[in-house]
Design a protein around this motif. Structure first.
Motif: not given
Length: 157
Positions: A86-111
């Motif tokens: 999955y890591v090799k095939l995916a365009r979406i990168q693992e998102d680690k150690n994200v706590h801020d609500g707005e940053a999380c929402v941005r990660g969901v949006l981009e995904g």
């Protein structure tokens, strides 16, 4: 010897579709884990709302993981099932150690934006192959996720 598979698609097309579906599957799996992480780790004033919304998202993503894998099997191919793949095939990168609500929402949006892009590519391949089953699945996902992208964008302002 026939060059079609059990559901009547040309094997070359089915193989190409399965390859793109495996790429989609990899992205769904990485995105699913990202959203689980957001659910577990979000902090801030919007914790309760975001915690609940992220659970809604990851529950839906898990359902789609299964549906995509089953479509690959329906085409007569094998879904990848190792996170290293999955890591090799995916365009979406693992998102680690994200706590801020707005940053999380941005990660969901981009995904979701990445999934829509991939599903449009898949829809084009499926249309060229006269694969109504894959086209319908991709179209349904796109329609649903476009609305989610609009809502996430509205949330972020």
């Amino acid at each position: 010897m026939s060059d079609t598979n059990t559901i009547g698609l040309h094997e070359a097309s089915a193989s190409q579709l399965a390859e793109k579906l495996n790429e989609l599957l990899a992205n769904y799996q990485i995105f699913y884990m990202n959203v689980r992480g957001y659910h577990w780790n979000v902090k801030g004033r919007q914790f309760f709302q975001l915690h609940e919304k992220f659970e809604e998202f990851y529950t839906d993503l898990l359902t789609k993981v299964d549906e995509v894998a089953e479509r690959i099997l329906t085409l007569g191919h094998q879904p990848v099932h190792a996170y290293s793949d999955y890591v090799k095939l995916a365009r979406i990168q693992e998102d680690k150690n994200v706590h801020d609500g707005e940053a999380c929402v941005r990660g969901v949006l981009e995904g979701y934006q990445t999934l829509i892009e991939l599903q449009r590519e898949l829809l084009s391949l499926a249309s060229d192959a006269d694969d109504e089953g894959t086209a319908a699945q991709a179209g349904d996902y796109i329609r649903e996720q476009e609305k989610t992208v609009w809502m996430l964008g509205a949330y972020l302002g």
